[in-house]
Design a protein around this motif. Structure first.
Motif, PDB file in Angstrom:
ATOM      1  N   LEU A  42      29.535 104.211 -45.528  1.00  0.00           N
ATOM      2  CA  LEU A  42      30.218 105.018 -44.757  1.00  0.00           C
ATOM      3  C   LEU A  42      31.210 105.138 -44.747  1.00  0.00           C
ATOM      4  CD1 LEU A  42      28.691 102.304 -41.738  1.00  0.00           C
ATOM      5  CD2 LEU A  42      27.076 104.507 -41.823  1.00  0.00           C
ATOM      6  N   ALA A  43      31.648 106.647 -43.567  1.00  0.00           N
ATOM      7  CA  ALA A  43      33.174 107.375 -43.781  1.00  0.00           C
ATOM      8  C   ALA A  43      34.106 106.024 -43.312  1.00  0.00           C
ATOM      9  CB  ALA A  43      33.189 108.258 -43.024  1.00  0.00           C
ATOM     10  N   TYR A  44      35.345 105.162 -43.571  1.00  0.00           N
ATOM     11  CA  TYR A  44      35.815 104.761 -42.918  1.00  0.00           C
ATOM     12  C   TYR A  44      37.063 105.101 -42.685  1.00  0.00           C
ATOM     13  CZ  TYR A  44      38.680 100.385 -42.277  1.00  0.00           C
ATOM     14  OH  TYR A  44      40.560  99.968 -41.800  1.00  0.00           O
ATOM     15  N   GLU A  45      37.972 105.180 -41.235  1.00  0.00           N
ATOM     16  CA  GLU A  45      38.835 105.312 -41.410  1.00  0.00           C
ATOM     17  C   GLU A  45      39.844 104.720 -39.879  1.00  0.00           C
ATOM     18  OE1 GLU A  45      39.734 108.769 -39.132  1.00  0.00           O
ATOM     19  OE2 GLU A  45      37.647 108.917 -37.801  1.00  0.00           O
ATOM     20  N   VAL A  46      40.582 104.569 -39.580  1.00  0.00           N
ATOM     21  CA  VAL A  46      41.899 104.031 -39.107  1.00  0.00           C
ATOM     22  C   VAL A  46      42.601 104.292 -38.019  1.00  0.00           C
ATOM     23  CG1 VAL A  46      43.260 102.629 -38.051  1.00  0.00           C
ATOM     24  CG2 VAL A  46      42.053 101.788 -40.387  1.00  0.00           C
ATOM     25  N   ASP A  47      41.966 104.942 -36.714  1.00  0.00           N
ATOM     26  CA  ASP A  47      42.953 105.939 -35.703  1.00  0.00           C
ATOM     27  C   ASP A  47      44.694 105.888 -36.213  1.00  0.00           C
ATOM     28  OD1 ASP A  47      43.171 104.695 -33.770  1.00  0.00           O
ATOM     29  OD2 ASP A  47      41.192 105.140 -32.796  1.00  0.00           O
ATOM     30  N   ARG A  48      45.279 106.583 -35.133  1.00  0.00           N
ATOM     31  CA  ARG A  48      46.314 106.221 -35.311  1.00  0.00           C
ATOM     32  C   ARG A  48      46.868 105.003 -34.271  1.00  0.00           C
ATOM     33  NH1 ARG A  48      47.990 111.438 -31.030  1.00  0.00           N
ATOM     34  NH2 ARG A  48      50.011 110.269 -31.680  1.00  0.00           N
ATOM     35  N   ASN A  49      45.583 104.610 -33.076  1.00  0.00           N
ATOM     36  CA  ASN A  49      46.439 102.854 -32.731  1.00  0.00           C
ATOM     37  C   ASN A  49      45.878 102.090 -33.340  1.00  0.00           C
ATOM     38  OD1 ASN A  49      47.451 104.636 -30.610  1.00  0.00           O
ATOM     39  ND2 ASN A  49      45.254 105.672 -30.260  1.00  0.00           N
ATOM     40  N   GLY A  50      44.866 102.322 -34.497  1.00  0.00           N
ATOM     41  CA  GLY A  50      45.355 101.177 -34.825  1.00  0.00           C
ATOM     42  C   GLY A  50      43.669 100.571 -35.109  1.00  0.00           C
ATOM     43  N   ASN A  51      43.259 101.475 -33.984  1.00  0.00           N
ATOM     44  CA  ASN A  51      41.270 101.330 -34.264  1.00  0.00           C
ATOM     45  C   ASN A  51      40.295 101.675 -35.230  1.00  0.00           C
ATOM     46  OD1 ASN A  51      41.626 101.139 -30.877  1.00  0.00           O
ATOM     47  ND2 ASN A  51      41.775 102.333 -30.903  1.00  0.00           N
ATOM     48  N   GLN A  52      39.654 100.920 -35.927  1.00  0.00           N
ATOM     49  CA  GLN A  52      38.943 101.008 -36.805  1.00  0.00           C
ATOM     50  C   GLN A  52      36.673 101.276 -36.250  1.00  0.00           C
ATOM     51  OE1 GLN A  52      38.399  96.991 -38.214  1.00  0.00           O
ATOM     52  NE2 GLN A  52      39.774  97.380 -40.034  1.00  0.00           N
ATOM     53  N   TRP A  53      37.251 102.729 -37.341  1.00  0.00           N
ATOM     54  CA  TRP A  53      36.398 103.557 -37.536  1.00  0.00           C
ATOM     55  C   TRP A  53      34.901 103.355 -38.483  1.00  0.00           C
ATOM     56  CZ3 TRP A  53      34.856 105.919 -32.203  1.00  0.00           C
ATOM     57  CH2 TRP A  53      36.136 105.777 -31.502  1.00  0.00           C
ATOM     58  N   ALA A  54      33.886 103.506 -37.895  1.00  0.00           N
ATOM     59  CA  ALA A  54      32.842 103.637 -39.296  1.00  0.00           C
ATOM     60  C   ALA A  54      31.486 105.071 -39.190  1.00  0.00           C
ATOM     61  CB  ALA A  54      32.087 102.304 -39.595  1.00  0.00           C
ATOM     62  N   TRP A  55      31.991 105.700 -40.018  1.00  0.00           N
ATOM     63  CA  TRP A  55      31.052 107.190 -39.390  1.00  0.00           C
ATOM     64  C   TRP A  55      29.634 107.614 -40.508  1.00  0.00           C
ATOM     65  CZ3 TRP A  55      31.794 110.104 -35.270  1.00  0.00           C
ATOM     66  CH2 TRP A  55      33.081 110.150 -34.838  1.00  0.00           C
ATOM     67  N   LEU A  56      28.459 107.297 -40.299  1.00  0.00           N
ATOM     68  CA  LEU A  56      27.254 108.112 -40.183  1.00  0.00           C
ATOM     69  C   LEU A  56      27.647 109.777 -39.876  1.00  0.00           C
ATOM     70  CD1 LEU A  56      25.026 107.703 -42.297  1.00  0.00           C
ATOM     71  CD2 LEU A  56      23.432 106.534 -40.219  1.00  0.00           C
ATOM     72  N   GLY A  57      27.639 110.171 -41.115  1.00  0.00           N
ATOM     73  CA  GLY A  57      27.289 111.720 -40.678  1.00  0.00           C
ATOM     74  C   GLY A  57      28.612 112.615 -40.271  1.00  0.00           C
ATOM     75  N   ASP A  58      28.893 113.600 -40.109  1.00  0.00           N
ATOM     76  CA  ASP A  58      30.362 114.173 -40.159  1.00  0.00           C
ATOM     77  C   ASP A  58      30.864 114.112 -38.153  1.00  0.00           C
ATOM     78  OD1 ASP A  58      32.493 115.510 -40.410  1.00  0.00           O
ATOM     79  OD2 ASP A  58      31.928 117.737 -40.215  1.00  0.00           O
ATOM     80  N   PRO A  59      32.291 113.254 -38.225  1.00  0.00           N
ATOM     81  CA  PRO A  59      32.925 113.201 -37.088  1.00  0.00           C
ATOM     82  C   PRO A  59      33.092 114.100 -36.629  1.00  0.00           C
ATOM     83  CG  PRO A  59      34.079 111.465 -39.167  1.00  0.00           C
ATOM     84  CD  PRO A  59      33.008 112.658 -39.896  1.00  0.00           C
TER      85      PRO A  59
END
Length: 400
Positions: A42-59
């Motif tokens: 999964l595509a992993y990212e952290v947003d500007r507020n420190g929340n973590q995201w794991a994406w399947l597909g194009d965000p």
């Protein structure tokens, strides 16, 4: 997953979890989340507020279906509150892949930061910042019991506190957010249902009561000469219980600080925090007003100056009816029995986001109703039923 996560932040004496925001235990939980995302490609990212995201597909495609919860805890909290939703989200994705279904909408799993508010005194900080419900100045002013600010804690953990703030572009990508959570109560305990659907979150808030008296010697000051704020505080605690019981509401003084906090000293200040919740706004307003009145009246008798500050408040939140009904149709498919729909007195990230995106919640049965405690539990069969239900919902929403 459950075994690996279960070892993080657990206190060997109490058996409870101490995963406060931006601490080493929190960092370990965040590392676990990232590892789960990367293991699944999964595509992993952290947003500007420190929340973590794991994406399947194009965000960036928009209309995403998002699930998840949080990994932080209250002091000596249980294993299920928050983590069950995150673990179940990854397990539900595994189930979708095992079924061979392909999402037609982007799918994401999120870990919202500092949901419990145990360290800085404000719940759902990560989602509040994202939704624009917490301003930058107020966020930077939040401090823990040691005087460490939220900004300092984030910076020490490797995140930029100057970048925090509303994230409307991210929210605009989300078409639906579904949060699975262990039931905090026992409405399902005496039924044959392992899973329920949330209808609404009760209005709730936190109030700080400052009782100012006069410090003096415990062994030499006559009873009639004392201005002891502990007496006023104690009376207010009892009044809160009585007023809430009579109104069918909830009121709890669960945190207190005392100055100078000496065994042989009459306090100069007692500070207590009230948490109050009710099924409707009118009842909540009435109960809190009566508690405040009881505190002031008793303070006048005791010679105590009482000051009351509302620190946070969330009005009643009705989850979007169309999405809630869609969950009911998905889980009640093939003419099955209708899934129970429950209200809850607990706040959640799904409630915070409900003003910006369609949100819904699933509850997994809690046999004792105990939560925010090491005794919090759910059976393995019910947890697996929750995973299946969440997978069915994600398939119904994201794979149609």
């Amino acid at each position: 997953m459950w075994r690996d996560l279960g070892a993080i932040g657990r206190d060997k004496d109490s058996g409870g979890y101490r995963r406060l925001a931006w601490t080493p235990a929190d960092a370990d939980c965040r590392a676990w989340f990232r590892a789960q995302a990367e293991t699944r490609g999964l595509a992993y990212e952290v947003d500007r507020n420190g929340n973590q995201w794991a994406w399947l597909g194009d965000p960036a495609a928009g209309d995403a279906v998002v699930t998840g919860s949080h990994l932080d805890s209250v002091p000596d909290g249980g294993a299920f509150d928050g983590p069950l939703g995150v673990v179940s989200s990854f397990a539900a994705l595994d189930e979708l892949r095992a079924r061979g279904v392909r999402p037609s909408r982007p799918l994401a799993i999120v870990n919202f930061g500092d949901e419990e508010g145990a360290r800085f005194g404000l719940a759902c900080v990560g989602s509040r910042l994202t939704a624009g419900q917490l301003g930058l100045d107020k966020a930077h002013a939040l401090r823990d019991a040691e005087g460490i600010s939220l900004a300092q804690a984030m910076e020490r953990a490797g995140y930029d506190p100057e970048a925090i703030g509303p994230d409307p572009e991210r929210l605009a990508r989300i078409g639906a957010f579904v949060e699975l959570h262990v039931e905090q109560g026992r409405a399902l305990a005496d039924t044959d249902d392992a899973v329920g659907i949330a209808s609404a979150i009760w209005p709730h808030g936190r109030w700080r009561f400052d009782f100012h008296g006069e410090a003096n010697h415990a062994g030499t000051t006559r009873i009639e000469d004392r201005r002891d704020p502990m007496l006023t505080y104690a009376n207010t605690v009892l009044a809160a219980r009585k007023k809430a019981r009579l109104a069918g509401a909830l009121a709890t003084f669960g945190k207190v600080s005392v100055e100078p906090n000496g065994v042989n000293a009459i306090p100069s200040l007692v500070r207590g925090w009230l948490d109050s919740r009710a099924a409707d706004q009118g009842t909540l307003d009435l109960v809190v007003a009566e508690i405040e009145k009881a505190a002031v009246e008793r303070g006048e008798r005791d010679g105590i100056d009482v000051r009351i500050t509302r620190e946070s408040f969330t009005p009643v939140i009705e989850f979007e009816h169309a999405l809630r009904d869609e969950l009911g149709r998905i889980l009640g498919k093939d003419g099955g029995t209708a899934v129970p729909v429950l209200g809850t007195g607990a706040g959640h990230d799904a409630g915070i986001l409900s003003g910006a995106v369609p949100t819904a919640m699933l509850f997994v049965r809690n046999p004792t109703g105990v939560s925010h405690s090491p005794a919090e539990t759910a059976s393995e069969d019910d947890c697996l039923a929750g995973v299946t239900a969440l997978a069915d919902v994600l398939e119904g929403l994201a794979c149609r």
